[in-house]
Design a protein around this motif. Structure first.
Motif, PDB file in Angstrom:
ATOM      1  N   ILE A   1       0.876  -1.184   0.000  1.00  9.98           N
ATOM      2  CA  ILE A   1       0.000   0.000   0.000  1.00  9.98           C
ATOM      3  C   ILE A   1       0.906   1.226   0.000  1.00  9.98           C
ATOM      4  CG2 ILE A   1      -0.302  -0.228   2.536  1.00  9.98           C
ATOM      5  CD1 ILE A   1      -2.950   1.377   2.145  1.00  9.98           C
ATOM      6  N   VAL A   2       0.516   2.244  -0.759  1.00  7.68           N
ATOM      7  CA  VAL A   2       1.264   3.501  -0.764  1.00  7.68           C
ATOM      8  C   VAL A   2       0.488   4.509   0.080  1.00  7.68           C
ATOM      9  CG1 VAL A   2       2.270   5.334  -2.189  1.00  7.68           C
ATOM     10  CG2 VAL A   2       2.123   3.000  -3.097  1.00  7.68           C
ATOM     11  N   VAL A   3       1.178   5.100   1.042  1.00  8.22           N
ATOM     12  CA  VAL A   3       0.542   6.098   1.925  1.00  8.22           C
ATOM     13  C   VAL A   3       1.314   7.406   1.787  1.00  8.22           C
ATOM     14  CG1 VAL A   3      -0.161   6.642   4.276  1.00  8.22           C
ATOM     15  CG2 VAL A   3      -0.022   4.257   3.555  1.00  8.22           C
ATOM     16  N   ASN A   4       0.641   8.421   1.303  1.00  6.53           N
ATOM     17  CA  ASN A   4       1.285   9.718   1.080  1.00  6.53           C
ATOM     18  C   ASN A   4       0.772  10.709   2.124  1.00  6.53           C
ATOM     19  OD1 ASN A   4       0.796  12.283  -1.484  1.00  6.53           O
ATOM     20  ND2 ASN A   4       2.487  12.036  -0.064  1.00  6.53           N
ATOM     21  N   SER A   5       1.667  11.092   3.047  1.00  4.08           N
ATOM     22  CA  SER A   5       1.287  12.039   4.100  1.00  4.08           C
ATOM     23  C   SER A   5       2.477  12.934   4.417  1.00  4.08           C
ATOM     24  CB  SER A   5       0.866  11.270   5.353  1.00  4.08           C
ATOM     25  OG  SER A   5       0.496  12.164   6.391  1.00  4.08           O
ATOM     26  N   PRO A   6       2.284  14.250   4.460  1.00  2.00           N
ATOM     27  CA  PRO A   6       1.165  15.043   3.972  1.00  2.00           C
ATOM     28  C   PRO A   6       0.865  14.739   2.494  1.00  2.00           C
ATOM     29  CG  PRO A   6       2.639  16.419   5.255  1.00  2.00           C
ATOM     30  CD  PRO A   6       3.327  15.102   5.092  1.00  2.00           C
ATOM     31  N   HIS A   7      -0.417  14.779   2.190  1.00  2.00           N
ATOM     32  CA  HIS A   7      -0.916  14.208   0.948  1.00  2.00           C
ATOM     33  C   HIS A   7      -1.038  15.251  -0.170  1.00  2.00           C
ATOM     34  CE1 HIS A   7      -4.297  12.659  -1.583  1.00  2.00           C
ATOM     35  NE2 HIS A   7      -3.673  11.515  -1.391  1.00  2.00           N
ATOM     36  N   ASN A   8      -0.566  14.862  -1.327  1.00  2.00           N
ATOM     37  CA  ASN A   8      -0.730  15.666  -2.539  1.00  2.00           C
ATOM     38  C   ASN A   8      -1.803  14.995  -3.372  1.00  2.00           C
ATOM     39  OD1 ASN A   8      -0.462  17.061  -4.930  1.00  2.00           O
ATOM     40  ND2 ASN A   8       1.598  16.323  -5.421  1.00  2.00           N
ATOM     41  N   PRO A   9      -2.903  15.637  -3.745  1.00  2.00           N
ATOM     42  CA  PRO A   9      -3.141  17.074  -3.662  1.00  2.00           C
ATOM     43  C   PRO A   9      -3.983  17.535  -2.480  1.00  2.00           C
ATOM     44  CG  PRO A   9      -4.761  16.088  -5.115  1.00  2.00           C
ATOM     45  CD  PRO A   9      -3.899  14.956  -4.607  1.00  2.00           C
TER      46      PRO A   9
ATOM     47  N   VAL B   1       7.271  13.173   1.204  1.00  2.00           N
ATOM     48  CA  VAL B   1       8.098  14.266   0.664  1.00  2.00           C
ATOM     49  C   VAL B   1       7.774  15.621   1.303  1.00  2.00           C
ATOM     50  CG1 VAL B   1       8.555  13.129  -1.556  1.00  2.00           C
ATOM     51  CG2 VAL B   1       6.629  14.723  -1.360  1.00  2.00           C
ATOM     52  N   TYR B   2       6.550  15.751   1.852  1.00  2.00           N
ATOM     53  CA  TYR B   2       6.190  17.029   2.507  1.00  2.00           C
ATOM     54  C   TYR B   2       6.273  16.913   4.034  1.00  2.00           C
ATOM     55  CZ  TYR B   2       4.484  17.861  -2.199  1.00  2.00           C
ATOM     56  OH  TYR B   2       4.417  17.983  -3.566  1.00  2.00           O
ATOM     57  N   GLU B   3       7.124  16.012   4.537  1.00  2.00           N
ATOM     58  CA  GLU B   3       7.165  15.748   5.988  1.00  2.00           C
ATOM     59  C   GLU B   3       7.485  16.995   6.801  1.00  2.00           C
ATOM     60  OE1 GLU B   3      10.404  13.131   7.299  1.00  2.00           O
ATOM     61  OE2 GLU B   3      11.451  13.513   5.429  1.00  2.00           O
ATOM     62  N   HIS B   4       8.198  17.957   6.219  1.00  2.00           N
ATOM     63  CA  HIS B   4       8.539  19.173   6.982  1.00  2.00           C
ATOM     64  C   HIS B   4       7.586  20.326   6.678  1.00  2.00           C
ATOM     65  CE1 HIS B   4      12.056  17.348   8.670  1.00  2.00           C
ATOM     66  NE2 HIS B   4      12.453  16.969   7.471  1.00  2.00           N
ATOM     67  N   ILE B   5       6.523  20.035   5.924  1.00  3.81           N
ATOM     68  CA  ILE B   5       5.548  21.088   5.598  1.00  3.81           C
ATOM     69  C   ILE B   5       4.192  20.602   6.099  1.00  3.81           C
ATOM     70  CG2 ILE B   5       4.600  22.532   3.748  1.00  3.81           C
ATOM     71  CD1 ILE B   5       7.073  21.812   2.056  1.00  3.81           C
TER      72      ILE B   5
ATOM     73  N   GLU C   1      -4.009  20.526   5.614  1.00  2.00           N
ATOM     74  CA  GLU C   1      -3.290  20.344   6.887  1.00  2.00           C
ATOM     75  C   GLU C   1      -1.779  20.268   6.671  1.00  2.00           C
ATOM     76  OE1 GLU C   1      -6.482  17.571   9.311  1.00  2.00           O
ATOM     77  OE2 GLU C   1      -5.268  16.639   7.749  1.00  2.00           O
ATOM     78  N   GLY C   2      -1.373  20.078   5.408  1.00  2.00           N
ATOM     79  CA  GLY C   2       0.047  19.966   5.110  1.00  2.00           C
ATOM     80  C   GLY C   2       0.287  20.111   3.612  1.00  2.00           C
ATOM     81  N   GLY C   3       1.574  20.111   3.224  1.00  7.72           N
ATOM     82  CA  GLY C   3       1.909  20.232   1.806  1.00  7.72           C
ATOM     83  C   GLY C   3       1.746  21.652   1.310  1.00  7.72           C
ATOM     84  N   TYR C   4       1.896  21.850  -0.025  1.00  9.37           N
ATOM     85  CA  TYR C   4       1.717  23.222  -0.523  1.00  9.37           C
ATOM     86  C   TYR C   4       0.697  23.343  -1.658  1.00  9.37           C
ATOM     87  CZ  TYR C   4       6.305  22.159  -2.996  1.00  9.37           C
ATOM     88  OH  TYR C   4       7.358  21.650  -3.692  1.00  9.37           O
ATOM     89  N   PHE C   5      -0.422  22.602  -1.478  1.00  6.99           N
ATOM     90  CA  PHE C   5      -1.505  22.683  -2.454  1.00  6.99           C
ATOM     91  C   PHE C   5      -2.839  22.928  -1.748  1.00  6.99           C
ATOM     92  CE2 PHE C   5       1.661  19.629  -4.019  1.00  6.99           C
ATOM     93  CZ  PHE C   5       2.101  20.325  -5.134  1.00  6.99           C
ATOM     94  N   ILE C   6      -3.727  23.620  -2.475  1.00  2.60           N
ATOM     95  CA  ILE C   6      -5.109  23.767  -1.996  1.00  2.60           C
ATOM     96  C   ILE C   6      -6.019  23.206  -3.079  1.00  2.60           C
ATOM     97  CG2 ILE C   6      -6.970  25.433  -1.590  1.00  2.60           C
ATOM     98  CD1 ILE C   6      -5.012  27.180  -0.089  1.00  2.60           C
ATOM     99  N   VAL C   7      -6.904  22.299  -2.673  1.00  3.89           N
ATOM    100  CA  VAL C   7      -7.946  21.828  -3.582  1.00  3.89           C
ATOM    101  C   VAL C   7      -9.194  22.651  -3.299  1.00  3.89           C
ATOM    102  CG1 VAL C   7      -9.443  19.878  -4.166  1.00  3.89           C
ATOM    103  CG2 VAL C   7      -7.003  19.499  -3.803  1.00  3.89           C
ATOM    104  N   ALA C   8      -9.819  23.129  -4.375  1.00  2.28           N
ATOM    105  CA  ALA C   8     -11.017  23.951  -4.206  1.00  2.28           C
ATOM    106  C   ALA C   8     -12.145  23.394  -5.063  1.00  2.28           C
ATOM    107  CB  ALA C   8     -10.714  25.393  -4.597  1.00  2.28           C
ATOM    108  N   ASP C   9     -13.366  23.661  -4.626  1.00  4.35           N
ATOM    109  CA  ASP C   9     -14.559  23.234  -5.344  1.00  4.35           C
ATOM    110  C   ASP C   9     -15.029  24.408  -6.215  1.00  4.35           C
ATOM    111  OD1 ASP C   9     -17.412  22.562  -5.792  1.00  4.35           O
ATOM    112  OD2 ASP C   9     -16.884  20.892  -4.479  1.00  4.35           O
ATOM    113  N   THR C  10     -15.474  24.096  -7.422  1.00  6.82           N
ATOM    114  CA  THR C  10     -15.780  25.187  -8.370  1.00  6.82           C
ATOM    115  C   THR C  10     -17.181  25.065  -8.953  1.00  6.82           C
ATOM    116  OG1 THR C  10     -14.901  23.843 -10.136  1.00  6.82           O
ATOM    117  CG2 THR C  10     -13.407  25.404  -9.148  1.00  6.82           C
ATOM    118  N   GLU C  11     -18.103  24.565  -8.174  1.00  3.05           N
ATOM    119  CA  GLU C  11     -19.423  24.258  -8.716  1.00  3.05           C
ATOM    120  C   GLU C  11     -20.094  25.437  -9.439  1.00  3.05           C
ATOM    121  OE1 GLU C  11     -22.479  21.173  -6.802  1.00  3.05           O
ATOM    122  OE2 GLU C  11     -20.762  21.747  -5.599  1.00  3.05           O
ATOM    123  N   GLU C  12     -19.748  26.659  -8.989  1.00  2.58           N
ATOM    124  CA  GLU C  12     -20.413  27.842  -9.570  1.00  2.58           C
ATOM    125  C   GLU C  12     -20.063  28.087 -11.025  1.00  2.58           C
ATOM    126  OE1 GLU C  12     -19.878  31.562  -7.455  1.00  2.58           O
ATOM    127  OE2 GLU C  12     -20.043  30.407  -5.599  1.00  2.58           O
TER     128      GLU C  12
END
Ligand code: PMP
Ligand code: GLN
Length: 398
Positions: free
Chosen positions: A174-182, A211-215, A324-335
């Protein structure tokens, strides 16, 4: 005599890569350049790295020109063993427990080559970093996907029963990515323990992409520090992320000696070794950073940028999920009225002067619909870029 059909045969790829298109990072970075848009797409800093990194690079020019030893340059391995071992509270053997790789990317590829046999299953949590399924497929493995579920409060839920149903007799990893991208999710100790328990039950390996362990804006839990993990897990990290030099492509893997030895067996036929002056420079940097305030400052600088982008998105048609971590923001764009996230991200640079990544690239074909209204913005960018992007995106609401 020319034989017909040979051109097509010569240029066609192997069956292993037949389903691969171009990675989104190539597509959308090109689009950003062509349209001169503010690039909040691919995750690379647009600001200078810390001066200690450039000074270390200058000091590593003379005398470091030939192949380093296979496991990595001893100075770097020793610096990593001291730094990582100190944080894990476990003495690490520099050559036994560590391997220097060409970025985290090579560690991921070599790990799949090292451990996956044709038909072996690898559990991937969706959305996933786009290299994972490609690496599994290139090793002849079969990805099994389990989606995270975004919640109203911005968190992403991992349903452990759903995760369990992806495990079976063929599960090898299993691959576990934390902090998780995206998504920016940072897995809690309880979640990691549940994953480790499943891995124990099905005798699977765990590849922890950290890879984002310090962010991390909440306490980061290193998977290797949890009970039961050390026997069956390899953790991967990236110098490029932690020191804002993604172009260096220096990464490493850390884990128990038998697993690292197997990984090294594959790695020796992939790059053999990793750029020598960069390893020496990385060693100097890590020696200075470890024990100092560097990691804390990195985290608070990114926390500030995250808050800046969250605030900048508040007046736009993008409803941001708070990472909570990493350098990405996922946003919803329903409008916004687009067929899907790809249509939006292809049009956004020309329409708004901002480039972003369509998160469906991080979902399996059967689950892409989950990303239809989502968009990923990177905030590893200068304040001016983040603020100007916010103003441009706000105009879409008018
Ligand atoms: N894993 C994740 C989750 C990433 O976001 C990245 C980004 N580049 C990588 C691995 C690859 O890291 P590197 O640049 O060190 O190869
Ligand atoms: N990890 C970076 C991102 O997610 C880019 C990595 C890459 O270009 N392959 O944007």
């Amino acid at each position: 005599m020319t034989r017909t059909g040979d051109d097509a045969r010569r240029t066609v790829g192997s069956r292993r890569i037949a389903t691969f298109g171009e990675t989104v990072f190539a597509t959308y970075s090109r689009l950003a350049r062509e349209t001169d848009a503010i690039d909040l797409g691919q995750g690379f800093p647009d600001f200078d790295p810390p001066s200690l990194v450039i000074e270390a690079l200058r000091d590593s020019v003379d005398g470091y020109q030939q192949y380093p030893p296979l496991p990595g340059w001893p100075a770097l391995l020793e610096a990593l063993a001291a730094d990582k071992g100190g944080r894990l509270g476990r003495p690490l053997d520099p050559t036994g427990n560590l391997l220097v790789t060409v970025g985290a990317t090579e560690a991921l590829f070599s790990a799949m080559q090292a451990f996956i046999d044709p038909g072996d299953e690898v559990v991937l949590i969706e959305p996933f970093y786009d290299a994972y399924p490609a690496d599994v497929i290139m090793a002849g493995g079969v990805p099994r996907f389990v989606p995270l579920e975004p919640q109203q409060d911005g968190r992403w839920l991992l349903d452990i029963d759903r995760l369990r149903s992806a495990f079976g007799k063929r599960t090898r990893m299993i691959v576990v990515n934390s902090p998780h991208n995206p998504s920016g999710k940072v897995f809690s100790a309880d979640e990691l323990d549940a994953i480790i328990e499943l891995a124990e039950e099905f005798d699977a390996l765990i590849l922890a992409d950290q890879v984002y362990e310090h962010i991390s804006y909440v306490p980061f839990v290193d998977l290797l520090s949890r009970p039961g993990a050390w026997e069956r897990a390899i953790a991967i990290s990236s110098f490029g992320k932690t020191f804002s030099v993604t172009g260096w492509k220096i990464g490493w893997a850390c884990g128990p000696a038998p697993l690292i030895a197997t990984l090294r067996t594959a790695h020796q036929w992939v790059p053999f070794t990793v750029a020598m002056p960069l390893q020496e420079a990385a060693a100097r940097v890590i020696r200075q950073a470890a024990g100092g305030s560097y990691y804390r400052e990195l985290e608070s600088a990114y926390r500030r940028r995250r808050d800046l982008l969250l605030a900048a998105l508040a007046g736009t048609p993008f409803w941001a999920l708070r990472p909570e971590g990493g350098y990405f923001i996922v946003a919803d764009t329903e409008e916004l009225d687009y067929a899907d996230d790809v249509a939006l991200c292809l049009d956004l640079p020309a329409r708004a002067g901002v480039s972003a990544i369509p998160p469906s690239a991080f979902y399996s074909p059967g689950h892409r619909d989950l990303a239809r209204n989502l968009v990923r913005f990177a905030f590893c960018k200068k304040d001016e870029a983040i603020l100007e992007a916010g103003e441009r995106l706000a105009r879409l609401a008018q």
